[in-house]
Write a protein that holds these residues in place. Structure first.
Motif, PDB file in Angstrom:
ATOM      1  N   ASN A  36       0.812  -1.219   0.000  1.00 53.23           N
ATOM      2  CA  ASN A  36       0.000   0.000   0.000  1.00 53.23           C
ATOM      3  C   ASN A  36       0.844   1.266   0.000  1.00 53.23           C
ATOM      4  O   ASN A  36       0.301   2.367   0.014  1.00 53.23           O
ATOM      5  N   THR A  57       3.308   7.052   3.424  1.00 55.30           N
ATOM      6  CA  THR A  57       3.768   6.705   2.075  1.00 55.30           C
ATOM      7  C   THR A  57       4.897   7.611   1.592  1.00 55.30           C
ATOM      8  O   THR A  57       5.606   7.243   0.662  1.00 55.30           O
ATOM      9  N   ASP A  74      -3.950  -3.786   0.583  1.00 54.46           N
ATOM     10  CA  ASP A  74      -3.566  -2.758  -0.381  1.00 54.46           C
ATOM     11  C   ASP A  74      -3.881  -1.334   0.073  1.00 54.46           C
ATOM     12  O   ASP A  74      -3.434  -0.383  -0.554  1.00 54.46           O
ATOM     13  N   ARG A  75      -4.641  -1.178   1.140  1.00 53.23           N
ATOM     14  CA  ARG A  75      -4.966   0.161   1.613  1.00 53.23           C
ATOM     15  C   ARG A  75      -4.659   0.367   3.101  1.00 53.23           C
ATOM     16  O   ARG A  75      -4.204   1.423   3.492  1.00 53.23           O
ATOM     17  N   TYR A  76      -4.928  -0.618   3.915  1.00 49.47           N
ATOM     18  CA  TYR A  76      -4.857  -0.443   5.365  1.00 49.47           C
ATOM     19  C   TYR A  76      -3.718  -1.236   5.992  1.00 49.47           C
ATOM     20  O   TYR A  76      -3.280  -2.260   5.466  1.00 49.47           O
ATOM     21  N   ASP A  91      -4.592   4.201   7.347  1.00 50.79           N
ATOM     22  CA  ASP A  91      -5.068   4.240   5.970  1.00 50.79           C
ATOM     23  C   ASP A  91      -3.993   4.854   5.075  1.00 50.79           C
ATOM     24  O   ASP A  91      -3.579   6.001   5.293  1.00 50.79           O
ATOM     25  N   ALA A  92      -3.534   4.115   4.063  1.00 53.09           N
ATOM     26  CA  ALA A  92      -2.491   4.606   3.167  1.00 53.09           C
ATOM     27  C   ALA A  92      -2.992   5.722   2.261  1.00 53.09           C
ATOM     28  O   ALA A  92      -2.200   6.540   1.792  1.00 53.09           O
ATOM     29  N   GLU A  93      -4.288   5.794   2.007  1.00 49.30           N
ATOM     30  CA  GLU A  93      -4.817   6.854   1.141  1.00 49.30           C
ATOM     31  C   GLU A  93      -4.817   8.210   1.836  1.00 49.30           C
ATOM     32  O   GLU A  93      -4.653   9.236   1.192  1.00 49.30           O
ATOM     33  N   THR A  94      -4.997   8.202   3.151  1.00 48.93           N
ATOM     34  CA  THR A  94      -5.005   9.468   3.893  1.00 48.93           C
ATOM     35  C   THR A  94      -3.721   9.673   4.687  1.00 48.93           C
ATOM     36  O   THR A  94      -3.519  10.732   5.274  1.00 48.93           O
ATOM     37  N   SER A 109     -12.343  -2.038   7.011  1.00 47.00           N
ATOM     38  CA  SER A 109     -11.075  -2.418   6.386  1.00 47.00           C
ATOM     39  C   SER A 109     -11.120  -3.810   5.766  1.00 47.00           C
ATOM     40  O   SER A 109     -10.415  -4.073   4.796  1.00 47.00           O
TER      41      SER A 109
END
Length: 183
Positions: A36, A57, A74-76, A91-94, A109
């Motif tokens: 992620n 990231t 892939d995200r968490y 959370d990798a997106e935030t 998740s």
């Protein structure tokens, strides 16, 4: 003459100490980028002679410290930490911690799987087992890889080195794999 000899000895001892410290601290450069994009690093800590931290990231901002175990997709990244304040879902997106009730975070998740994990591994993994360059026995078990979960996008992750030994349950059944010397 005595002063020159003492100065040379001092410089020599200082150089040896510097070389020793650089070699000793180089083990704290271990890291691995998760699928992620978040980064696990081994950080220097005087009291624990090393700890595992989770970075955002960007590879700079520390999100969680002193990690004991992780479960990730892939995200968490779900973190269990010795520093209880770092335990939680990230959370990798935030690039941040998910601020919600634990049960709700697990549902959202999709990582929760009873007492196991439904991420890249089927059980919690110690972060020290994931670093690039590790060898057996310092690798996650091959039997713990969650290859059947087709929702996971980074299929190359499953090509990483793993410990092909018997599954953990099998090792523990016979006393941890220690031969019985009484026979």
């Amino acid at each position: 003459m005595l002063f020159a000899s003492l100065a040379a000895t001092f410089v020599f001892v200082g150089a040896l100490l510097t070389i020793f410290m650089l070699g000793w601290t180089s083990r704290f450069r271990d890291q691995v980028t998760l699928p992620n994009g978040m980064v696990l690093v081994r950080s220097f800590d005087w009291s624990r002679s090393g700890r595992n931290d989770l970075l955002a990231t960007n590879g700079v901002d520390t999100l969680a410290r002193d990690i004991e175990g992780i479960c990730f997709d892939d995200r968490y990244v779900l973190v269990q930490s010795y520093d209880w304040q770092s335990t939680g879902l990230y959370d990798a997106e935030t690039n941040g911690r998910v601020r919600m009730d634990y049960a709700e975070a697990m549902r959202m998740s999709g990582l929760s799987h009873g007492s196991g994990c439904d991420g890249y591994y089927t059980r919690w993994v110690g972060p020290g087992l994931l670093y690039d360059g590790n060898t057996v026995p310092f690798l996650p078990s091959c039997s713990a890889r969650n290859v059947e979960n087709e929702a996971l996008r980074d299929r190359d992750w499953f090509g990483r080195p793993c410990d092909p030994g018997p599954p953990l349950a099998e090792r523990n059944r016979d006393g941890g794999g220690i031969p019985d010397s009484s026979q």
